[in-house]
Design an enzyme around this catalytic site. Structure first.
Site, PDB file in Angstrom:
ATOM      1  CG  MET B 170     -36.072  11.839   6.721  1.00 54.03           C
ATOM      2  SD  MET B 170     -36.133  13.144   7.952  1.00 54.03           S
ATOM      3  CE  MET B 170     -37.411  12.038   8.912  1.00 54.03           C
ATOM      4  N   GLY B 381     -37.661  16.027   5.139  1.00 52.23           N
ATOM      5  CA  GLY B 381     -37.373  18.008   4.251  1.00 52.23           C
ATOM      6  C   GLY B 381     -37.677  17.018   3.154  1.00 52.23           C
TER       7      GLY B 381
END
Lengths: 90, 800
Positions: B170, B381
């Site tokens: 991220m 995720g």
């Protein structure tokens, strides 16, 4: 009674193929169908074990005219073994 | 009625109720009592343990065991539905090989020890040199766990060597948001998917990775709404099957595509002039590249874009000039609502920050921002990549609530909230993930300054890129010590010196924060097996052991324990696991943490509000009547309470402090490794529907394991034919960093174009990350797992 996996599922279909698909789905011995609502058929999948359930879901998803299969719930309270073996390599 | 018949009848009721509800797109309906088989099963809410979507499940417990899972019909995120991983989530608790005792490596073997001894070992390692002790976590830490780890390291050890594996997934999204808006995390929400006319998938495959969200889009089509899906991808996936336009692009060229769209918007004058004049400024890269960049004017912006003609973009990317024009046409229309989605495809990129900033820029330039359905939205995720890694700030440079360690005021505020002496927090950022592991794998005499890493909730020996360079050398350097807390044996516990058994999911209290700023809470429902214990407890108990040894860092300004917790005016010994649940430690930590949350207007409500809700999206602001209201569309005047009255949009954390977001230009440049004569294929890695990350949980679920038992290499049919390779044949996949044997899958679930390969990374017996590249974005430090050069060799042959 052996281990069971009972799942509530929603089969999203192409509405123009509702009757044909219902016939195909009904022919499966493991599926009980509810009334079609919009483009979805509520159904109960009752399989001998959880692995079979997974396989059945894939088969349903792959049917022509089926665009999506969602799972609403799964009950494995009567399954004798939840995970019979460790992962390979562990 | 037999029990089985009763369960089936209940299941049919649940399915019918869900279908009825979805038919009218209704949210928040109370679950039907008859839809649950009543009696001896107790139901409670929890967010799913797996991805960042943040679905809520109802967990059915009987006899101290989870026995049933249902989609939570009150949850706005998933509206009662679950994906294949979600409805199997409970089975992740019950693998036969759960870790149940602490294990210490003695004479090369892991042998059981007591928790008391384990805590002594940890304390010894810290006392050796606190500055060389590092903590490596993930977006699977709950919010209180991550907060405890953050406080332990930065407030206790005065050491900033803490980073999460979110750095691997991220970090580029974070730096993209910071570069454009001056503050992290999406402005939009999942509701945008209900309102968008066009959904663009930028290297994203939500049909497999975020299936419940994708189902939400498909659901609209089922109801007769028109939703156009544009799949910008490097291989055909399940998402492509539903797309109206599949635009295959050459890896890494997404920057050229974004620039091409902006070029046409500017050249044709179809950009949103008023929005740009009121709310935006222009910015270009510095040399070397950094987060701030440098201001440029519109004329310069236009000049830099000029070379990205549709024909030039076609030449670079392989996407036709007409398709680029089609995209620009769409963005040029004000009456069309466009939502962009992305995840690892844009983040795991050596130009990750740049492509994130460019996609935001396309939306800003065209004014497709700030209205429901118009949003650039990155997906996460992991279940708490946002809530823990990004908001708690378990990153080497960060402090909670958007603060950073180099900023003296931020340090002072944090020291004040933690009640630690002034100067306790080290002003120098610690090592980011790749550097932390490099230093751990480098001998001290060559600059390796990390002697110990404590890993929780992640599996770096499996998930780090180029394991040969980042992990394996550490195992041969005397004095290096690896501590791993986990629930199952993994590739990382296998090489660890100390293994600590952890509680999993509903075996402990927890809080997550999902992709749409939604903070979620759950209670412990069952006990962990054996001596497995909460990760948060492990941190607090280690801190206490140091406190008992007189380690100053574990004392606050008043000489009290750093994690001092009271109930009715008396200290509760939460370091004693038998007493850990005498109080709700999560609640205590969260109430302290939420004091940090207002600085960047990420206001959190009291813990008790999250107990009642299926998550709340920040900023959550107290209303005059005492209730707490969440915010859906951030920076939008009609919904965000922090936007000045009368403004439609205000970027109130603007990097330039003038309420303006930054529209970036960043050029397309070649990636660090491209296919050549020796390694002629592009290799991309990723996930599959059935398995979550490194498979340590989902590979323990027989249904998922049997559905997808091993990794494979997807190959284009023409390439396979040219090389004489049959479907299912085992081949050697080689990069400059290693070799792996895998079966070939032709026309499988995904279908790469000629010259491209794809391998999923879940399989611990086939570690694809021994082959991947550790090159990373210079700003976010996130590695690129999505592209490197590879070749395929038939086993027993010379290679191809």
């Amino acid at each position: 009674m052996g281990p069971v996996a009972i799942a509530a599922i929603l089969v999203t279909i192409d509405p123009s193929q509702d009757q044909a698909l219902r016939a195909v789905l009904r022919a499966r011995g493991d599926l009980e169908l509810g009334e079609t609502i919009g483009a979805r058929i509520p159904a109960v999948l009752d399989t001998g074990d959880a692995v079979e359930a997974e396989r059945a879901l894939r088969e349903i998803w792959d049917l022509p005219g089926v665009s999506f299969v969602d799972v609403v719930s799964v009950d494995f309270s009567e399954a004798s073994e939840l995970s019979p073996e460790p992962a390979p390599g562990s | 009625m037999e029990r089985r018949d009763f369960i089936k009848a209940s299941a049919m009721t649940a399915a019918t109720a869900a279908a009825s509800r979805l038919a009218v797109a209704q949210d928040g309906v109370e679950p039907s009592v008859s839809a649950r088989h009543a009696g001896d099963v107790r139901w409670q809410k929890a967010p799913c343990r797996f991805c960042g979507t943040g679905c809520h499940v109802q967990v059915g417990v009987k006899g101290g065991k989870v026995v049933a899972i249902a989609g939570d019909q009150q949850a706005e995120v998933n509206r009662g539905l679950l994906c294949v991983k979600g409805y199997h989530v409970a089975l992740a608790l019950y693998g036969k090989d759960r870790l149940t005792r602490p294990l210490l490596r003695k004479n090369g073997k892991l042998v059981p020890i007591s928790w008391n001894e384990a805590l002594d070992v940890i304390a010894d390692r810290v006392m050796l040199d606190p500055k060389g002790f590092a903590f490596y976590g993930s977006g699977q830490w709950t919010i209180p766990e991550g907060y405890a780890a953050q406080k332990f390291m930065k407030g206790g050890l005065s050491c900033n060597h803490i980073d999460p594996n979110a750095r691997l997934c991220m970090a580029s999204a974070v730096t993209g948001f910071l570069a454009v808006y001056g503050v992290d995390e999406p402005a939009g929400v999942y509701d945008d998917l209900d309102r968008a006319d066009v959904v663009i998938l930028w290297g994203n495959n939500p049909a497999e990775m975020h299936p419940v969200l994708f189902s939400r889009i498909i659901d609209r089509r089922v109801r007769g709404e028109k939703v156009t899906i544009i799949d910008l991808c490097t291989r055909h996936t399940r998402s492509s099957q539903h797309a109206d336009h599949v635009l295959l692009f050459k890896p890494h060229t997404d920057l050229a595509i974004a620039n091409g769209i902006m070029h046409l918007l500017v050249e044709r004058g179809t950009f949103d002039r008023e929005f740009v004049q009121r709310h935006c400024a222009f910015r270009g890269d510095n040399e070397p590249m950094d987060l701030a960049g440098k201001p440029i004017d519109f004329a310069e912006f236009k000049r830099r874009l000029a070379e990205y003609t549709p024909e030039k973009v076609q030449e670079i990317s392989g996407v036709s000039a007409d398709a680029i024009r089609m995209m620009a046409d769409l963005f040029g229309k004000r009456d069309v609502r466009i939502t962009s989605l992305w995840c690892m495809g844009m983040n795991q990129h050596t130009r990750g920050t740049a492509i994130n900033a460019l996609v935001h820029s396309v939306h800003l330039l065209s004014g497709h921002f700030g209205r429901p359905g118009d949003a650039p939205t990155s997906l996460t995720g992991q279940p708490s990549a946002c809530g823990t890694a990004r908001e708690v700030g378990t990153l080497a440079h960060a402090l909670p609530g958007g603060r950073v360690v180099p900023n003296a005021a931020h340090r002072a505020e944090s020291e004040q909230i933690w009640n630690v002496p002034e100067g306790r927090i080290n002003p120098k950022p610690g090592h980011h993930t790749v550097l932390m592991w490099e230093k751990f794998s480098t001998p001290p005499e060559q600059g390796g300054d990390i002697h110990t890493i404590w890993v929780q909730v992640t599996n770096p020996a499996h998930s780090l890129p180029n394991r040969h360079a980042l992990v394996d050398p550490s195992r041969k350097i005397p004095g290096r010590f690896l501590i791993v807390s986990d629930v199952y044996p993994t590739a990382t516990t296998e090489i660890a010196d100390l293994v600590l058994p952890s509680a999993l999911w509903v075996e402990k209290n927890g809080m997550f924060g999902n992709s749409e700023r939604r903070t979620q809470q759950w209670y412990r429902m069952v006990k962990p097996p054996g001596e497995a214990r909460d990760d948060c407890w492990q941190i607090i108990a280690a801190a206490r052991r140091l406190f008992e040894r007189g380690f100053e860092g574990m004392k606050d300004k008043d000489g009290r324990f750093l994690f001092h917790t009271e109930k009715a005016g008396k200290e509760v010994p939460i370091w004693d696991f038998a007493r850990y649940y005498d109080v709700n430690v999560d609640e205590h930590l969260f109430e302290e943490y939420r004091k940090f949350s207002t600085y960047k207007h990420k206001d959190l409500a009291p813990y008790s509000e999250y107990v009642k809700a299926r998550g709340l999206r920040w900023p959550v602001v107290k209303q005059p009547d005492g209730s707490w209201k969440e915010t859906r569309w951030r920076f939008a005047g009609f919904d965000d309470p922090y936007v000045k009255k009368g403004e439609n949009v205000e970027f109130y954390h603007s990097p330039t402090n003038d309420g303006r977001a930054q529209i970036w230009f960043s050029p397309y440049v070649l990636p660090p490794e491209v296919p050549d004569d020796k390694f002629p294929f592009w290799l991309c890695t990723g996930r599959v529907l059935e398995h979550w990350h490194t498979g340590t949980m989902t590979m323990r679920i027989p249904q998922l394991r049997s559905a997808m038992p091993e990794a494979y290499v997807e190959m284009n049919r023409d390439d396979a034919r040219r090389l004489g390779i049959q479907n299912g044949e085992r081949v050697a996949l080689e990069t400059r960093r290693g070799t792996l044997e895998l079966p070939v899958w032709i026309d499988g679930r995904g279908s790469p174009p000629p010259g491209s390969l794809f391998v999923p990374f879940f399989d611990e017996k086939r570690l694809i990350n021994e082959l991947t590249l550790q090159a990373h974005c210079p700003i976010s430090k996130e590695p690129d797992y999505k592209k490197c050069a590879a070749r395929v060799r038939r086993l027993g042959s010379g290679g191809a």
